[in-house]
Design a protein around this motif. Structure first.
Motif, short mmCIF file in Angstrom:
data_model
loop_
_atom_site.label_atom_id
_atom_site.label_comp_id
_atom_site.label_asym_id
_atom_site.label_seq_id
_atom_site.Cartn_x
_atom_site.Cartn_y
_atom_site.Cartn_z
N GLN A 232 -4.04 12.33 -14.53
CA GLN A 232 -2.70 11.48 -13.65
C GLN A 232 -4.13 11.47 -12.28
N GLN A 233 -4.05 10.02 -11.84
CA GLN A 233 -4.87 10.18 -10.45
C GLN A 233 -4.11 9.79 -9.63
N SER A 234 -4.92 10.93 -8.40
CA SER A 234 -3.98 12.13 -7.23
C SER A 234 -4.49 11.67 -5.89
N LEU A 238 -5.64 4.99 -7.04
CA LEU A 238 -4.27 4.76 -7.50
C LEU A 238 -3.66 2.86 -7.29
N GLU A 239 -4.62 2.30 -6.80
CA GLU A 239 -3.93 0.69 -6.83
C GLU A 239 -2.31 0.17 -7.63
N TYR A 240 -1.79 0.90 -8.33
CA TYR A 240 -0.59 0.36 -9.49
C TYR A 240 0.23 1.13 -7.91
N ILE A 241 -0.17 2.06 -7.07
CA ILE A 241 1.27 2.66 -6.41
C ILE A 241 1.27 1.91 -5.51
N LEU A 242 -0.50 2.20 -4.76
CA LEU A 242 -0.56 1.74 -3.30
C LEU A 242 -0.64 -0.16 -3.16
N GLY A 243 -0.71 -0.24 -4.16
CA GLY A 243 -0.61 -2.19 -4.38
C GLY A 243 0.24 -2.60 -4.04
N LYS A 245 3.85 -2.97 -1.42
CA LYS A 245 4.24 -2.80 0.21
C LYS A 245 4.95 -1.85 0.30
N GLU A 246 6.25 -1.11 -0.73
CA GLU A 246 6.45 -0.09 -0.19
C GLU A 246 5.71 1.24 0.13
N TYR A 247 4.85 1.35 -0.30
CA TYR A 247 4.11 2.50 -0.59
C TYR A 247 2.26 2.14 0.14
N GLN A 248 2.16 1.37 0.95
CA GLN A 248 0.95 0.05 1.69
C GLN A 248 1.37 1.34 3.18
N HIS A 249 1.22 2.55 3.29
CA HIS A 249 0.85 2.93 4.47
C HIS A 249 0.55 4.67 4.22
N LEU A 250 0.80 4.81 2.96
CA LEU A 250 -0.43 5.82 2.77
C LEU A 250 -1.31 5.60 2.19
N ARG A 251 -1.71 4.40 2.54
CA ARG A 251 -3.20 4.50 2.25
C ARG A 251 -4.12 4.83 3.78
N GLU A 252 -5.61 5.14 2.23
CA GLU A 252 -5.97 5.89 4.21
C GLU A 252 -6.64 4.34 5.12
N SER A 253 -6.63 3.35 4.45
CA SER A 253 -7.16 2.09 5.66
C SER A 253 -6.18 0.86 4.30
N ALA A 254 -5.52 -0.14 5.46
CA ALA A 254 -5.07 -1.24 5.20
C ALA A 254 -6.24 -1.74 3.83
N THR A 255 -7.36 -1.63 3.47
CA THR A 255 -7.96 -2.11 2.75
C THR A 255 -8.29 -0.81 1.61
N SER A 256 -7.70 -0.30 1.58
CA SER A 256 -8.75 1.12 0.63
C SER A 256 -7.14 0.39 -0.12
N SER A 263 -3.98 13.09 5.45
CA SER A 263 -3.09 13.89 6.32
C SER A 263 -2.30 13.47 6.30
N LEU A 264 -1.70 12.60 5.39
CA LEU A 264 -0.22 11.93 5.71
C LEU A 264 0.23 12.87 4.06
N ALA A 265 1.42 14.12 4.60
CA ALA A 265 2.41 15.10 4.12
C ALA A 265 2.81 14.21 2.70
N GLU A 266 3.35 12.86 3.68
CA GLU A 266 4.39 12.24 2.30
C GLU A 266 2.94 11.74 0.94
N SER A 267 1.66 11.94 1.38
CA SER A 267 1.06 11.53 0.02
C SER A 267 0.73 12.69 -1.02
N PHE A 268 0.76 13.76 -0.57
CA PHE A 268 0.33 14.81 -1.65
C PHE A 268 1.86 15.31 -2.31
N THR A 269 3.17 15.26 -1.22
CA THR A 269 4.72 14.70 -1.35
C THR A 269 4.75 13.59 -2.83
N LEU A 270 4.14 12.74 -2.82
CA LEU A 270 4.47 12.15 -4.04
C LEU A 270 3.55 12.16 -5.25
N VAL A 271 2.40 12.95 -5.02
CA VAL A 271 1.49 13.52 -5.90
C VAL A 271 1.52 14.57 -6.76
#
Length: 622
Positions: A232-234, A238-243, A245-256, A263-271
């Motif tokens: 499980q990629q963590s 994670l293109e299938y998730i971070l691609g 729109k509702e999860y794009q705010h969890l990207r390290e950068s807009a292009t990643s 640094s985002l607590a929500e990142s760890f919660t999701l994973v």
């Protein structure tokens, strides 16, 4: 020729009468605890034989088995000979059975009896597979002693479900074949094909495995002594998730597109939610692979730069250590890829949680040991478990390959198996990627990689096997039912690297796994037609030099029509071959990926200059 695959470690023949099969004799299984997997495997491998487990033994047998160094035994032969020959089997030990490694076995064949002994159930299971291969080889069986064991403890195959893959029922059916290669683990990267319930929106709308298929896959693996390790990629990929729109705010950068911000607590919660669900569906697995490779955009966001003082490695280690701790609390040992760790200083590496298992991958190069040994030794000195990863199929600078580039893959596997034994690595996984990553075009179908998968299994089991025991001969015999005499008659001289290109000439002799052979031939036919299509452009160039020349135009038209007929035939054959193995829309996707350029040129170039498609609708001769 030794016909076994994998090649057995030690083989000793005796000058005695050859083995004569007695169909009326039962197989008798003896062990400390009844293991229904052994009885089931025996009945599948030898369906015409009578099987008895835990027979009430005679006084002589009880005395002999009590003195046996083996906890698990198989006895096969007439009653009148078992006592005498069993006594010989137990006392005459040409090799030290007490030092036999886990999953090893001893197989003894006499004129009327067969005995297999092992310290564990898996060893007896592998001994049964060797016996089946010997009986199927077509050779008379001499009186023989085989002592066999694996050189690599964890021998792991790979299902990559990110791109095109086999029908779910075939993924299940293939597990016994992997077990026959004596693989004991299967790494599965599900991506959006996992039947997520907490995040059902992550499921692929058409191809996510059902709970039923997943349970069947796991149960079949258990029955065949294969441990399924989920990946499980963590962190990255994670293109299938971070691609979304509702999860794009969890990207390290807009292009990643596929990389989380640590640094985002929500990142760890999701994973953590994903890991919890995946772990719960794999109760028998000791491991949970977290991925964590190719996290290219570390420390690009302002929050990470401030939090980690711009240190990419610190950002990586901080988040990975949280993942490690959480995975351990789920009762699994976490595995991560090594590539970011390889860039860490000794001081940074010292921050890594020792409970992790590091899997080192290197797929190219002529000195794998030099690439692997320094990091592996450093991690092992820290008390960290280290595994390795060659590849049975990867990029190899050709992302539209239709089958593995066999010469490169064999060289990589050979180097890894030798490095693994010298470095005493805990395991190897033969990665079998379906594409560069989930957004790329697909590599060849899974079924075209049986050859390199078997080669990997062979190298893991017997790393120091002699090149005189040619792999291609053993593979053709066991996987396709083609004996060495037939192969020589059809091919003449051939070598291990010639498997794929030789398949058109071998096809007439294939008696096992014929659909796989036909798929390879279809891929070769497409490549021939595609290579020929390049000549059209040369003829177009010549015609443009002399646009008024009727001869140049006729030459161009003839070449074009012959080429288009070849492509049309290849397309039909590829579609038919693929639909045996893949869902229809996956097969369509694969075919389109191969013919997209040809279709595009037809619409934008050939038609524009007046080239007409051949009239024959079935692709026959014009």
């Amino acid at each position: 020729m030794n016909p076994t695959l994998p090649l057995v470690q030690r083989w000793m023949d005796y000058e005695e009468e050859p083995f004569a099969l007695d169909e009326g004799c039962p197989f008798i299984l003896v062990g400390p605890d009844p293991d229904p997997r052994l009885l089931k495997a025996g009945r599948l491998l030898f369906p015409d034989q009578v099987w008895i487990q835990e027979l009430t033994l005679s006084a002589l047998w009880a005395e002999l088995t009590e003195a046996s160094p083996f906890a698990y035994m198989l006895l096969w032969g007439p009653d009148h000979s078992l006592g005498e020959e069993l006594q010989f089997f137990l006392k005459e030990t040409p090799f030290s059975v007490e030092e036999l490694p886990a999953e090893g076995y001893r197989l003894a064949i006499r004129k009327s009896s067969v005995f297999i002994g092992a310290h564990d159930a898996a060893g007896l299971f592998y001994g049964l597979h060797t016996l089946r291969q010997l009986l199927d080889s077509g050779r008379p069986l001499s009186a023989t002693d085989i002592t066999d064991w694996p050189d690599v403890p964890l021998r792991c195959m790979n299902y990559d479900l990110r791109q095109t893959f086999s029908k779910p029922e075939l993924l299940i059916d293939y597990i016994p074949i992997l077990a026959s290669f004596k693989a004991n683990a299967l790494l599965v990267e599900y991506e959006d094909k996992f039947p997520f319930s907490r995040h059902p929106d992550f499921r692929h709308p058409s191809h996510a495995l059902s709970n039923h298929h997943l349970e069947q896959l796991l149960e079949t693996a258990e029955q065949h002594f294969i441990e399924v390790i989920p990946l499980q990629q963590s962190f990255g990929h994670l293109e299938y998730i971070l691609g979304r729109k509702e999860y794009q705010h969890l990207r390290e950068s807009a292009t990643s597109t596929g990389e989380l911000c640590p640094s985002l607590a929500e990142s760890f919660t999701l994973v953590s939610e994903l890991l919890e669900e995946v772990a719960a569906h794999h109760p028998r697995s000791r491991y949970l692979h977290l991925g964590c490779d190719e996290v290219y955009s570390l420390c690009e966001c302002p929050q990470c730069r401030e939090r980690y003082d711009g240190s990419r490695n610190r950002a990586f280690l901080d988040f990975v250590n949280k993942l490690i701790d959480y995975t351990c609390h789920l009762g699994k040992q976490p595995i991560i890829w090594q590539d970011v760790l390889a860039a860490c200083s000794d001081e940074e590496l010292d921050l890594l949680d020792r409970r992790v298992c590091v899997m080192i991958w290197h797929y190219n190069g002529k000195n794998i040991e030099a690439l692997v040994s320094p990091l592996a030794a450093k991690l092992q000195a820290m008390g960290i478990v280290v595994m390795g990863a060659p590849s049975v199929r990867c990029f190899d600078r050709k992302d539209d390959q239709n089958y593995p580039l066999v010469e490169q893959r064999m060289a990589n596997i050979n180097q890894w198996s030798e490095a693994a034994t010298r470095q005493q690595l805990s395991g190897l996984v033969g990665t079998n990627w379906t594409a560069v990553f989930s957004l790329g075009v697909p590599y060849g179908p899974f079924e075209t990689s049986w050859y390199t998968m078997a080669y990997f299994a062979d190298a893991c089991w017997h790393a120091k096997r002699s090149r005189q025991d040619r792999f291609i001969d053993r593979f053709l015999l066991n996987f396709h039912g083609i004996g060495i005499d037939m192969a020589k008659r059809l091919l003449g001289n051939y070598d291990d690297e010639d498997y794929y290109t030789s398949m058109p000439k071998l096809l007439e002799a294939v008696v096992k796994n014929r659909s796989t052979a036909e798929l390879i031939v279809a891929m070769l036919d497409f490549e021939t037609a595609a290579d020929r299509s390049r000549t059209i452009h040369k003829y177009i160039y010549r015609w443009q030099l002399s646009p008024q020349s009727e001869a140049e135009w006729r030459s161009l038209m003839n070449n074009y029509q012959i080429t288009r007929v070849g492509l049309r035939r290849a397309r039909v054959a590829m579609e038919e071959a693929l639909r045996v193995f893949q869902p229809n829309d996956m097969a369509d996707h694969y075919v389109l990926s191969r013919f997209y350029l040809h279709d595009y040129l037809q619409e934008t170039l050939y038609q524009e200059i007046g080239l007409a498609e051949p009239d024959s609708a079935d692709g026959g001769e014009l």
